[in-house]
Structure formats: structure tokens, C-alpha cells
Design an enzyme around this catalytic site. Sequence first.
Site, short mmCIF file in Angstrom:
data_model
loop_
_atom_site.label_atom_id
_atom_site.label_comp_id
_atom_site.label_asym_id
_atom_site.label_seq_id
_atom_site.Cartn_x
_atom_site.Cartn_y
_atom_site.Cartn_z
N ASN A 9 12.60 8.55 43.81
CA ASN A 9 13.48 9.14 45.22
C ASN A 9 12.18 9.48 46.02
O ASN A 9 11.46 10.53 45.88
CB ASN A 9 14.09 10.47 44.77
CG ASN A 9 14.64 11.23 45.78
OD1 ASN A 9 14.85 10.60 47.06
ND2 ASN A 9 15.19 12.45 45.64
N LYS A 11 12.32 10.71 48.87
CA LYS A 11 12.81 11.58 49.93
C LYS A 11 12.23 11.25 51.47
O LYS A 11 12.38 10.24 51.84
CB LYS A 11 12.17 13.02 49.46
CG LYS A 11 12.25 13.35 47.99
CD LYS A 11 12.04 14.78 47.83
CE LYS A 11 12.24 15.06 46.19
NZ LYS A 11 12.29 16.44 45.79
N HIS A 95 22.16 15.25 45.52
CA HIS A 95 21.02 15.96 45.18
C HIS A 95 20.81 17.20 45.67
O HIS A 95 21.46 17.67 46.69
CB HIS A 95 19.82 15.08 45.79
CG HIS A 95 18.31 15.43 45.56
ND1 HIS A 95 17.50 16.60 45.90
CD2 HIS A 95 17.62 14.57 44.54
CE1 HIS A 95 16.59 16.52 45.27
NE2 HIS A 95 16.47 15.51 44.71
N GLU A 97 18.91 19.05 47.12
CA GLU A 97 18.29 19.21 48.56
C GLU A 97 19.42 19.08 49.44
O GLU A 97 19.45 19.46 50.67
CB GLU A 97 16.97 18.24 48.90
CG GLU A 97 15.85 18.98 48.08
CD GLU A 97 14.88 17.74 47.56
OE1 GLU A 97 14.77 16.64 48.43
OE2 GLU A 97 13.99 17.97 46.94
N GLU A 167 18.94 17.58 36.99
CA GLU A 167 17.80 18.02 37.70
C GLU A 167 17.89 19.55 37.95
O GLU A 167 18.56 20.19 38.93
CB GLU A 167 17.79 17.44 39.05
CG GLU A 167 17.69 15.70 39.04
CD GLU A 167 16.85 15.37 40.38
OE1 GLU A 167 15.95 14.85 40.29
OE2 GLU A 167 17.63 15.67 41.56
N GLY A 173 9.99 19.39 42.39
CA GLY A 173 8.99 19.77 43.32
C GLY A 173 8.12 20.77 43.23
O GLY A 173 7.25 21.20 44.01
N SER A 212 9.92 17.09 38.32
CA SER A 212 8.32 17.10 38.10
C SER A 212 8.10 16.23 37.12
O SER A 212 7.28 16.55 35.83
CB SER A 212 7.92 18.23 37.90
OG SER A 212 8.16 19.25 39.08
C1 PEP Z 1 13.80 14.57 42.85
O1 PEP Z 1 13.25 14.04 43.86
O2 PEP Z 1 14.82 14.42 42.72
C2 PEP Z 1 12.65 15.25 42.01
C3 PEP Z 1 13.01 15.44 40.89
O3 PEP Z 1 11.21 15.56 42.63
P1 PEP Z 1 9.97 15.87 41.77
O4 PEP Z 1 10.03 14.65 40.70
O5 PEP Z 1 9.03 15.69 42.76
O6 PEP Z 1 10.12 17.02 41.07
#
Ligand code: PEP
Length: 251
Positions: A9, A11, A95, A97, A167, A173, A212
Site C-alpha cells: 500500500n 498510500k 483502510h 486512514e 490492521e 506506520g 509495520s
Molecule cells: C498500511 O498501509 O496499511 C500499513 C499497514 O502501513 P505500515 O506497514 O507502514 O504500518
Amino acid sequence: MRRTLIAGNWKMHGSLSSNAQLLAALSSGVDEAVAADVLVCVPFPYLAQAQLALSGSKVVLGAQDISERAQGAFTGDVSGAMLQDFECRYVLVGHSERRCLHGETDVQVAAKAAAALALGIVPVVCVGETLAQREAGQAAQVVATQLAAVLKHVGVAAFSRLVVAYEPVWAIGTGRTASAAQAQEVHSWLRAQVAALDADVAAGLRIVYGGSVKPENAFELFAMPDIDGGLVGGASLVAEDFLTICRAVNH
Ligand code: PEP
């Protein structure tokens, strides 16, 4: 047997020049030695670039959002048919976000999943609890409610054509990963929720972990029985890291 999925992803990252390098590295780096489906979800403006760069490779293309509507006066939205024009096979929906920063509700996320399914695009339905919810002992309730909204809207049979991503918001992040045991626990709850409606669909459902994921923790996470891959943010922007994660697949 569930085929592992590793999804990047991006982003709101990238540029024409940095994408070109990353896509070329992934295109040549994802070979027969990678025992997983590999997906990159790029920002909308770069779909055409990614479609071209990935053509003929084993890496498939996805988007980060989809409108729940087919077309019309919805400024800024992107429809499923538009994603199909660029051969998007997957799309992220819900997601955290989008849920947190854009106020997307469980009902809207479910409608987006339905819009994707109607066009044969595989929705990757994201669920996860915040740190406050986990600390209040509400993690199971939160993810169950998020999943239930999608089950109610599309029906359990459609879960054979979608992917669920767990998630935990506190791990996205932040560099703070759920332990493999913590993630496995939630993945098993999610699978059980689907199994209560249809055991066969649940057995075939891919549930990927995001939060992460890094080269250092990928192997341990993917070794868990109910973790069928990863949704990778930050580490998907660095070709060598993402490829190392893809190669960590062992089931
Ligand atoms: C994500 O973008 O869904 C995500 C899990 O980001 P990260 O791996 O940076 O934590």
C-alpha cells in the site's frame, strides 16, 4: 490451501521517477521463487504508469479506494469501472486512514466492497481496533462489528471472492507491530466469525495482517496458521524490503 497474498500500500507516496525504479525492481524481482500473489496498490494518478510497468510481470495492480457509486456528480471519487480500465484486480476498502481521516462508516465500507465485487474486483476489506479500544478490551467486538457490516451487505458466499486485512490501528506506520501471537488471535476470531456462517468459505478466506510488517518480522507473522500474508505500507516503498517480505512466505 490458501495462496498467500503480499500487498503493498503505497498510500500518498511516489512520483513518476521514483515509481519507475520501484516498479522495475518489483517487476524483475517477483519471480517463481516467490510463492505468493504480489499486489501493489498505487495512488490513482499512477495507475496508468503502473499498469504499463507491470505488464507481463507477476505483480498485480490494485487501487487504494473505490466509490460505492457507479458514476455521476461525485467530485473526487473514482469508480470501479475506472479502476477496471487500468486492469486493477484488487482494491483496498475501509483502510483505517479512510475510516479515521475521511469518516468512512462500516456501512459505507460494506457498500464499497459490494461495488468492487459487482465488477469482479477483489476488495481487501480492512478492519482493526485503535489502541484505546484494545486497552479497553474491545478489540474482538470492534473487528467483529466491522466485519459483520460487510457480511450483512454482501453475504457470506461473497467472502470467497474477497480478502480481509486485519490492521490494528496502533500498529500502522508506528513501527509497533502486533506480535505474531496477538495477530494470530484476531485472525482466528475473524475466521471463526465467517465459519459460523459457512465453514468452507471460512477455510478458503485469505486474512492478511497489516501494521509495520518489515523484513525482520514477516517470516514469524506469515508462519502463523491463520495469517495468509501481509498488507505492507512503509516497507512496500523500498524494493529490497518489499521483495524480502515477499520471499518470507513459507506456506
Ligand atoms: C498500511 O498501509 O496499511 C500499513 C499497514 O502501513 P505500515 O506497514 O507502514 O504500518
